[in-house]
Design a protein around this motif. Sequence first.
Motif, mmCIF file in Angstrom:
data_model
loop_
_atom_site.group_PDB
_atom_site.id
_atom_site.type_symbol
_atom_site.label_atom_id
_atom_site.label_comp_id
_atom_site.label_asym_id
_atom_site.label_seq_id
_atom_site.Cartn_x
_atom_site.Cartn_y
_atom_site.Cartn_z
ATOM 1 N N ILE A 5 0.836 -1.200 0.000
ATOM 2 C CA ILE A 5 0.000 0.000 0.000
ATOM 3 C C ILE A 5 0.873 1.252 0.000
ATOM 4 O O ILE A 5 1.921 1.301 0.637
ATOM 5 N N SER A 6 0.433 2.265 -0.748
ATOM 6 C CA SER A 6 1.179 3.524 -0.771
ATOM 7 C C SER A 6 0.523 4.520 0.163
ATOM 8 O O SER A 6 -0.593 4.307 0.638
ATOM 9 N N GLY A 7 1.216 5.619 0.404
ATOM 10 C CA GLY A 7 0.727 6.596 1.369
ATOM 11 C C GLY A 7 -0.581 7.252 1.009
ATOM 12 O O GLY A 7 -1.309 7.730 1.896
ATOM 13 N N THR A 8 -0.926 7.269 -0.277
ATOM 14 C CA THR A 8 -2.162 7.929 -0.703
ATOM 15 C C THR A 8 -3.297 6.949 -0.984
ATOM 16 O O THR A 8 -4.364 7.356 -1.404
ATOM 17 N N ASP A 9 -3.071 5.672 -0.752
ATOM 18 C CA ASP A 9 -4.118 4.672 -1.009
ATOM 19 C C ASP A 9 -5.133 4.629 0.121
ATOM 20 O O ASP A 9 -4.768 4.475 1.293
ATOM 21 N N TYR A 10 -6.402 4.722 -0.258
ATOM 22 C CA TYR A 10 -7.482 4.478 0.678
ATOM 23 C C TYR A 10 -7.865 3.003 0.610
ATOM 24 O O TYR A 10 -7.769 2.372 -0.440
ATOM 25 N N ILE A 11 -8.309 2.462 1.734
ATOM 26 C CA ILE A 11 -8.775 1.082 1.799
ATOM 27 C C ILE A 11 -10.299 1.094 1.733
ATOM 28 O O ILE A 11 -10.961 1.651 2.607
ATOM 29 N N HIS A 12 -10.829 0.498 0.682
ATOM 30 C CA HIS A 12 -12.280 0.440 0.478
ATOM 31 C C HIS A 12 -12.746 -0.998 0.612
ATOM 32 O O HIS A 12 -12.063 -1.927 0.176
ATOM 33 N N TRP A 13 -13.947 -1.159 1.113
ATOM 34 C CA TRP A 13 -14.593 -2.465 1.146
ATOM 35 C C TRP A 13 -15.945 -2.380 0.447
ATOM 36 O O TRP A 13 -16.730 -1.447 0.699
ATOM 37 N N TYR A 14 -16.168 -3.346 -0.405
ATOM 38 C CA TYR A 14 -17.455 -3.525 -1.067
ATOM 39 C C TYR A 14 -17.910 -4.955 -0.814
ATOM 40 O O TYR A 14 -17.090 -5.827 -0.511
ATOM 41 N N ARG A 15 -19.208 -5.174 -0.953
ATOM 42 C CA ARG A 15 -19.686 -6.544 -0.878
ATOM 43 C C ARG A 15 -20.697 -6.775 -1.990
ATOM 44 O O ARG A 15 -21.335 -5.829 -2.471
ATOM 45 N N GLN A 16 -20.789 -8.018 -2.398
ATOM 46 C CA GLN A 16 -21.714 -8.381 -3.463
ATOM 47 C C GLN A 16 -22.622 -9.496 -2.957
ATOM 48 O O GLN A 16 -22.165 -10.635 -2.774
ATOM 49 N N LEU A 17 -23.860 -9.131 -2.723
ATOM 50 C CA LEU A 17 -24.855 -10.120 -2.326
ATOM 51 C C LEU A 17 -25.216 -10.972 -3.540
ATOM 52 O O LEU A 17 -25.033 -10.545 -4.685
ATOM 53 N N PRO A 18 -25.730 -12.160 -3.319
ATOM 54 C CA PRO A 18 -26.072 -13.042 -4.446
ATOM 55 C C PRO A 18 -26.995 -12.360 -5.445
ATOM 56 O O PRO A 18 -27.985 -11.737 -5.067
ATOM 57 N N SER A 19 -26.645 -12.476 -6.692
ATOM 58 C CA SER A 19 -27.450 -11.961 -7.810
ATOM 59 C C SER A 19 -27.656 -10.439 -7.767
ATOM 60 O O SER A 19 -28.648 -9.924 -8.301
ATOM 61 N N GLN A 20 -26.722 -9.730 -7.156
ATOM 62 C CA GLN A 20 -26.800 -8.270 -7.134
ATOM 63 C C GLN A 20 -25.458 -7.672 -7.527
ATOM 64 O O GLN A 20 -24.432 -8.358 -7.536
ATOM 65 N N GLY A 21 -25.478 -6.374 -7.843
ATOM 66 C CA GLY A 21 -24.228 -5.664 -8.058
ATOM 67 C C GLY A 21 -23.568 -5.367 -6.725
ATOM 68 O O GLY A 21 -24.213 -5.381 -5.678
ATOM 69 N N PRO A 22 -22.270 -5.086 -6.749
ATOM 70 C CA PRO A 22 -21.573 -4.760 -5.495
ATOM 71 C C PRO A 22 -22.164 -3.514 -4.838
ATOM 72 O O PRO A 22 -22.727 -2.647 -5.507
ATOM 73 N N GLU A 23 -21.995 -3.443 -3.520
ATOM 74 C CA GLU A 23 -22.400 -2.246 -2.793
ATOM 75 C C GLU A 23 -21.277 -1.821 -1.854
ATOM 76 O O GLU A 23 -20.552 -2.654 -1.311
ATOM 77 N N TYR A 24 -21.149 -0.520 -1.706
ATOM 78 C CA TYR A 24 -20.121 0.053 -0.836
ATOM 79 C C TYR A 24 -20.400 -0.312 0.614
ATOM 80 O O TYR A 24 -21.563 -0.305 1.059
ATOM 81 N N VAL A 25 -19.344 -0.634 1.345
ATOM 82 C CA VAL A 25 -19.503 -0.929 2.768
ATOM 83 C C VAL A 25 -18.861 0.161 3.613
ATOM 84 O O VAL A 25 -19.512 0.784 4.458
ATOM 85 N N ILE A 26 -17.576 0.404 3.401
ATOM 86 C CA ILE A 26 -16.849 1.336 4.266
ATOM 87 C C ILE A 26 -15.499 1.630 3.631
ATOM 88 O O ILE A 26 -15.054 0.878 2.750
ATOM 89 N N HIS A 27 -14.853 2.712 4.043
ATOM 90 C CA HIS A 27 -13.490 2.945 3.609
ATOM 91 C C HIS A 27 -12.739 3.739 4.676
ATOM 92 O O HIS A 27 -13.360 4.378 5.534
ATOM 93 N N GLY A 28 -11.417 3.695 4.609
ATOM 94 C CA GLY A 28 -10.599 4.447 5.549
ATOM 95 C C GLY A 28 -9.209 4.672 5.011
ATOM 96 O O GLY A 28 -8.810 4.055 4.013
ATOM 97 N N LEU A 29 -8.471 5.533 5.692
ATOM 98 C CA LEU A 29 -7.103 5.834 5.285
ATOM 99 C C LEU A 29 -6.101 5.369 6.337
ATOM 100 O O LEU A 29 -5.245 4.543 6.048
ATOM 101 N N THR A 30 -6.209 5.902 7.535
ATOM 102 C CA THR A 30 -5.290 5.519 8.607
ATOM 103 C C THR A 30 -6.020 5.140 9.894
ATOM 104 O O THR A 30 -5.666 4.166 10.550
ATOM 105 N N SER A 31 -7.045 5.889 10.228
ATOM 106 C CA SER A 31 -7.749 5.649 11.481
ATOM 107 C C SER A 31 -8.861 4.633 11.306
ATOM 108 O O SER A 31 -9.391 4.453 10.211
ATOM 109 N N ASN A 32 -9.202 3.978 12.398
ATOM 110 C CA ASN A 32 -10.338 3.057 12.379
ATOM 111 C C ASN A 32 -11.620 3.840 12.085
ATOM 112 O O ASN A 32 -11.752 5.011 12.445
ATOM 113 N N VAL A 33 -12.550 3.169 11.421
ATOM 114 C CA VAL A 33 -13.767 3.820 10.963
ATOM 115 C C VAL A 33 -14.971 2.971 11.352
ATOM 116 O O VAL A 33 -14.892 1.736 11.335
ATOM 117 N N ASN A 34 -16.051 3.651 11.678
ATOM 118 C CA ASN A 34 -17.302 2.951 11.974
ATOM 119 C C ASN A 34 -18.416 3.565 11.154
ATOM 120 O O ASN A 34 -18.470 4.777 10.964
#
Lengths: 112, 115
Positions: free
Chosen positions: A27-56
Amino acid sequence: DAKTTQPNSMESNEEEPVHLPCNHSTISGTDYIHWYRQLPSQGPEYVIHGLTSNVNNRMASLAIAEDRKSSTLILHRATLRDAAVYYCILRDGGGSNYKLTFGKGTLLTVNP
Amino acid sequence: SAVISQKPSRDICQRGTSLTIQCQVDSQVTMMFWYRQQPGQSLTLIATANQGSEATYESGFVIDKFPISRPNLTFSTLTVSNMSPEDSSIYLCSVEARGPFNEQFFGPGTRLTVL
């Protein structure tokens, strides 16, 4: 794009917490960490993202290691509806990179 | 957020024919994306479509095979040309949200089977 490594599959029981790991050692210093999920028979959906700190947010929490080389998506109480493929994706926060590069993700099975 | 619809939701086509997939968004967006998801696989980006300019294709995808139109800020089409069974996939469009998270919103996908 920097690569991520995730387990192919994980299993959980309903109403128990789930910790989905992701390694991103390049990972580089400018990369954000994104999470997506794909439920069965659906397109992906955004879950959460962060850079350095924990996120809720209302869906999940994201715990990021201090060196940023790994992260963990936390579902606090898994439900049957959380059964999906979860993708951990790095995105350059440098402004012009809009592309999402999907890896194979983790298939989460939730047992009743 | 953005609500995306795709037409058709599924189709079965004969080899050698072409299919045009439509993607409609409920708000104006600058960037739209087209992905392919082959059976049991992850998503692969085909191209990025900006209104008023030529689409930008990823390595392995060419305009003659996957022509894209982007006539306005809420609509795009992807055509799968001269189809073969290897083109059997789910095709999804997505848009970049105008928000603090820059998340992408995805359509439900078009399931294409080529015989």
